[in-house]
Design a protein around this motif. Structure first.
Motif, PDB file in Angstrom:
ATOM      1  N   ALA A  30       0.779  -1.183  -0.197  1.00  0.00           N
ATOM      2  CA  ALA A  30       0.078   0.120   0.070  1.00  0.00           C
ATOM      3  C   ALA A  30       0.793   1.177  -0.058  1.00  0.00           C
ATOM      4  CB  ALA A  30      -1.030  -0.029   1.319  1.00  0.00           C
ATOM      5  N   LEU A  31       1.889   1.263   1.003  1.00  0.00           N
ATOM      6  CA  LEU A  31       2.700   2.492   0.802  1.00  0.00           C
ATOM      7  C   LEU A  31       3.747   2.570  -0.441  1.00  0.00           C
ATOM      8  CD1 LEU A  31       4.124   2.345   4.482  1.00  0.00           C
ATOM      9  CD2 LEU A  31       2.338   3.818   3.522  1.00  0.00           C
ATOM     10  N   ASP A  64       2.471   1.784  -3.288  1.00  0.00           N
ATOM     11  CA  ASP A  64       1.758   2.024  -4.361  1.00  0.00           C
ATOM     12  C   ASP A  64       1.735   3.799  -4.691  1.00  0.00           C
ATOM     13  OD1 ASP A  64       0.116   1.582  -6.638  1.00  0.00           O
ATOM     14  OD2 ASP A  64      -1.776   1.485  -5.350  1.00  0.00           O
ATOM     15  N   ARG A  65       1.673   4.384  -3.378  1.00  0.00           N
ATOM     16  CA  ARG A  65       1.623   5.938  -3.421  1.00  0.00           C
ATOM     17  C   ARG A  65       2.514   6.460  -4.396  1.00  0.00           C
ATOM     18  NH1 ARG A  65       0.221   7.916   2.443  1.00  0.00           N
ATOM     19  NH2 ARG A  65      -1.434   6.761   2.900  1.00  0.00           N
ATOM     20  N   LYS A  66       2.032   7.571  -4.915  1.00  0.00           N
ATOM     21  CA  LYS A  66       2.910   8.301  -5.568  1.00  0.00           C
ATOM     22  C   LYS A  66       3.251   9.616  -5.224  1.00  0.00           C
ATOM     23  CE  LYS A  66       1.880   5.841  -9.931  1.00  0.00           C
ATOM     24  NZ  LYS A  66       1.853   6.156 -11.238  1.00  0.00           N
TER      25      LYS A  66
END
Length: 80
Positions: free
Chosen positions: A75-76, A78-80
């Motif tokens: 999840a972390l 995947d962040r942009k």
């Protein structure tokens, strides 16, 4: 012991020898000669089962904790 469990094959005898279940040492019986359940063996079996359940619970908890950590990394990441 001979196949019938009476005497050893080499002809020697053991004094006060009693037959025990296959693979069990004397004192590890779960039933007495009269066929009643041995209380100590029952308590030991309950303690083993409880320890196994506690260990299984710890393994399940640790596996879920690790899986949650991996999901958090995805999840972390995947962040942009």
């Amino acid at each position: 012991m001979s196949p019938d469990g009476a005497t050893p094959r080499n002809g020697t005898t053991r004094p006060n020898a009693t037959t025990s279940p296959a693979g069990a040492a004397s004192g590890d019986r779960t039933t007495s000669p009269a066929g009643t359940t041995n209380g100590r063996a029952t308590l030991e079996e309950k303690a083993r089962r409880r320890a196994m359940l506690i260990r299984a619970g710890i393994y399940i908890f640790a596996t879920h904790l690790f899986a949650g950590f991996v999901l958090l990394l995805f999840a972390l990441g995947d962040r942009k």
